[in-house]
Write a protein that holds these residues in place. Structure first.
Motif, PDB file in Angstrom:
ATOM      1  N   GLY A  99       0.821  -1.211   0.000  1.00 32.32           N
ATOM      2  CA  GLY A  99       0.000   0.000   0.000  1.00 32.32           C
ATOM      3  C   GLY A  99       0.848   1.252   0.000  1.00 32.32           C
ATOM      4  O   GLY A  99       2.074   1.204   0.095  1.00 32.32           O
ATOM      5  N   ARG A 100       0.190   2.365  -0.101  1.00 36.20           N
ATOM      6  CA  ARG A 100       0.887   3.656  -0.099  1.00 36.20           C
ATOM      7  C   ARG A 100       0.281   4.543   0.989  1.00 36.20           C
ATOM      8  O   ARG A 100       0.063   5.723   0.798  1.00 36.20           O
ATOM      9  N   ASN A 101       0.016   3.897   2.110  1.00 41.72           N
ATOM     10  CA  ASN A 101      -0.513   4.610   3.271  1.00 41.72           C
ATOM     11  C   ASN A 101       0.646   4.756   4.263  1.00 41.72           C
ATOM     12  O   ASN A 101       1.038   3.776   4.901  1.00 41.72           O
ATOM     13  N   PRO A 102       1.225   5.969   4.366  1.00 44.23           N
ATOM     14  CA  PRO A 102       2.442   6.120   5.181  1.00 44.23           C
ATOM     15  C   PRO A 102       2.241   5.715   6.632  1.00 44.23           C
ATOM     16  O   PRO A 102       3.179   5.264   7.293  1.00 44.23           O
ATOM     17  N   ASP A 103       1.018   5.847   7.111  1.00 50.27           N
ATOM     18  CA  ASP A 103       0.765   5.502   8.509  1.00 50.27           C
ATOM     19  C   ASP A 103       0.994   4.014   8.773  1.00 50.27           C
ATOM     20  O   ASP A 103       1.420   3.620   9.857  1.00 50.27           O
ATOM     21  N   LEU A 104       0.709   3.178   7.750  1.00 45.09           N
ATOM     22  CA  LEU A 104       0.882   1.736   7.925  1.00 45.09           C
ATOM     23  C   LEU A 104       2.223   1.239   7.386  1.00 45.09           C
ATOM     24  O   LEU A 104       2.593   0.091   7.592  1.00 45.09           O
ATOM     25  N   LEU A 105       2.934   2.125   6.705  1.00 41.38           N
ATOM     26  CA  LEU A 105       4.306   1.787   6.300  1.00 41.38           C
ATOM     27  C   LEU A 105       5.272   2.062   7.445  1.00 41.38           C
ATOM     28  O   LEU A 105       6.191   1.284   7.687  1.00 41.38           O
ATOM     29  N   ILE A 106       5.054   3.177   8.176  1.00 43.61           N
ATOM     30  CA  ILE A 106       6.003   3.550   9.230  1.00 43.61           C
ATOM     31  C   ILE A 106       5.357   4.279  10.421  1.00 43.61           C
ATOM     32  O   ILE A 106       5.874   4.214  11.535  1.00 43.61           O
ATOM     33  N   GLY A 107       4.198   4.935  10.197  1.00 38.88           N
ATOM     34  CA  GLY A 107       3.630   5.780  11.265  1.00 38.88           C
ATOM     35  C   GLY A 107       3.264   5.015  12.522  1.00 38.88           C
ATOM     36  O   GLY A 107       3.686   5.359  13.641  1.00 38.88           O
ATOM     37  N   LYS A 108       2.485   3.958  12.358  1.00 43.69           N
ATOM     38  CA  LYS A 108       2.054   3.167  13.522  1.00 43.69           C
ATOM     39  C   LYS A 108       3.247   2.508  14.209  1.00 43.69           C
ATOM     40  O   LYS A 108       3.265   2.343  15.432  1.00 43.69           O
ATOM     41  N   GLN A 109       4.246   2.131  13.412  1.00 45.95           N
ATOM     42  CA  GLN A 109       5.424   1.473  13.977  1.00 45.95           C
ATOM     43  C   GLN A 109       6.192   2.438  14.878  1.00 45.95           C
ATOM     44  O   GLN A 109       6.754   2.032  15.904  1.00 45.95           O
ATOM     45  N   VAL A 110       6.205   3.727  14.492  1.00 43.78           N
ATOM     46  CA  VAL A 110       6.865   4.733  15.339  1.00 43.78           C
ATOM     47  C   VAL A 110       6.143   4.822  16.682  1.00 43.78           C
ATOM     48  O   VAL A 110       6.768   4.842  17.753  1.00 43.78           O
ATOM     49  N   MET A 111       4.819   4.844  16.634  1.00 45.95           N
ATOM     50  CA  MET A 111       4.040   4.915  17.877  1.00 45.95           C
ATOM     51  C   MET A 111       4.285   3.680  18.756  1.00 45.95           C
ATOM     52  O   MET A 111       4.295   3.752  19.978  1.00 45.95           O
ATOM     53  N   ALA A 112       4.460   2.542  18.074  1.00 53.10           N
ATOM     54  CA  ALA A 112       4.589   1.282  18.816  1.00 53.10           C
ATOM     55  C   ALA A 112       5.984   1.044  19.366  1.00 53.10           C
ATOM     56  O   ALA A 112       6.156   0.270  20.318  1.00 53.10           O
ATOM     57  N   ALA A 113       6.985   1.694  18.785  1.00 56.55           N
ATOM     58  CA  ALA A 113       8.384   1.333  19.065  1.00 56.55           C
ATOM     59  C   ALA A 113       8.725   1.257  20.559  1.00 56.55           C
ATOM     60  O   ALA A 113       9.302   0.256  21.007  1.00 56.55           O
ATOM     61  N   PRO A 114       8.381   2.274  21.385  1.00 58.40           N
ATOM     62  CA  PRO A 114       8.783   2.175  22.797  1.00 58.40           C
ATOM     63  C   PRO A 114       8.126   1.006  23.519  1.00 58.40           C
ATOM     64  O   PRO A 114       8.754   0.380  24.385  1.00 58.40           O
ATOM     65  N   TYR A 115       6.890   0.711  23.159  1.00 55.38           N
ATOM     66  CA  TYR A 115       6.195  -0.433  23.796  1.00 55.38           C
ATOM     67  C   TYR A 115       6.827  -1.740  23.350  1.00 55.38           C
ATOM     68  O   TYR A 115       7.007  -2.667  24.144  1.00 55.38           O
TER      69      TYR A 115
END
Ligand code: 1GP
Length: 246
Positions: A99-115
């Motif tokens: 897909g070409r949805n940046p939130d699912l390419l990297i955005g959500k992963q940034v939010m998840a990283a500390p957890y």
């Protein structure tokens, strides 16, 4: 103490593997327990746990029921970072590379990283590719992405190759839960020929004959959710078929 690479070591062995997808929204404690017991009995390789949209909040309880009733690794298959739960053994850290949805390419992963860093989960970086499957599946709708057309093998090949070159450790090609059509065997074969990563295939696999064809085409792991929800007795048949290819 959980090994930090046990799931991946199993993913890269050369055997054909079978994963049962548990969608908590379609389950209750008794069903979850039954699936866990059957998974142990019939040598299921992984229990994938998750969905595009989860409306229940009893994940701790459900995952604990699975862990109490079987030794099969529980791998989170998250719709978003709210689905991270440290009771599981590992997580497919998905990047939706079709897909070409940046939130699912990297955005959500940034939010998840500390957890994720503090979760103790085994993290498996996964290139997730949606393939058109005859209907709009929940994951297509929720992800707001266009799946790869099922007759565009070159796009699937290049996408999987890009995922490997970017350093992802696994490719998961999915028609989406309840897909009308499974991913074509020729597409699976060509993708597998062009990457050296383990390949997971799911979406719309209902019968042993389909599981066999897809395994022989090159899938390392077959994922089945819906068919087992509708008919739990199919679990043993699917497991036997897939493992008989080893
Ligand atoms: C969906 O690949 C999984 O993400 C499994 O699909 O529920 O159709 O088996 P089914």
């Amino acid at each position: 103490m959980k090994s930090k690479s046990a799931i991946y070591q199993k993913l890269i062995n050369r055997k054909k593997k079978f994963a049962v997808l548990v969608d908590p929204d379609k389950s209750d404690p008794q069903r979850i327990k039954n699936i866990a017991i059957s998974s142990e009995k019939f040598a299921v390789d992984f229990i994938f746990y998750g969905s595009s949209l989860l409306t229940q909040e009893n994940h701790e309880k459900f995952i604990s029921i699975i862990k109490d009733n079987c030794s099969v690794p529980v791998v989170l298959f998250p719709g978003n970072y709210l689905h991270i739960n440290r009771k599981a053994d590992g997580i497919l850290l998905l990047s939706l590379i079709s897909g070409r949805n940046p939130d699912l390419l990297i955005g959500k992963q940034v939010m998840a990283a500390p957890y994720l860093k503090s979760s103790g989960l085994e993290i498996i970086p996964t290139g997730y590719m949606l393939i058109e499957s005859g209907k709009t599946t929940a994951v297509n709708y929720i992800s707001n992405t266009i799946p790869i057309p099922s007759d565009k093998e070159e796009i699937a090949i290049c996408t999987a190759m890009a995922g490997e070159l970017l350093g992802l450790k696994l490719i998961y090609m999915d028609g989406g839960s309840g897909a009308l059509n499974t991913i074509p065997a020729s597409m699976i074969q060509k993708v597998k020929e062009n990457i050296s990563l383990p390949l997971i295939i799911g979406g719309g696999i209902n019968f042993s004959s389909q599981a066999k064809e897809i395994s022989l085409a090159g899938a390392d792991v077959i994922v089945v959710g819906n068919a087992i929800e509708k008919n739990p007795s199919r679990l043993s048949e699917l497991s036997d078929t897939i493992h008989s290819l080893n």
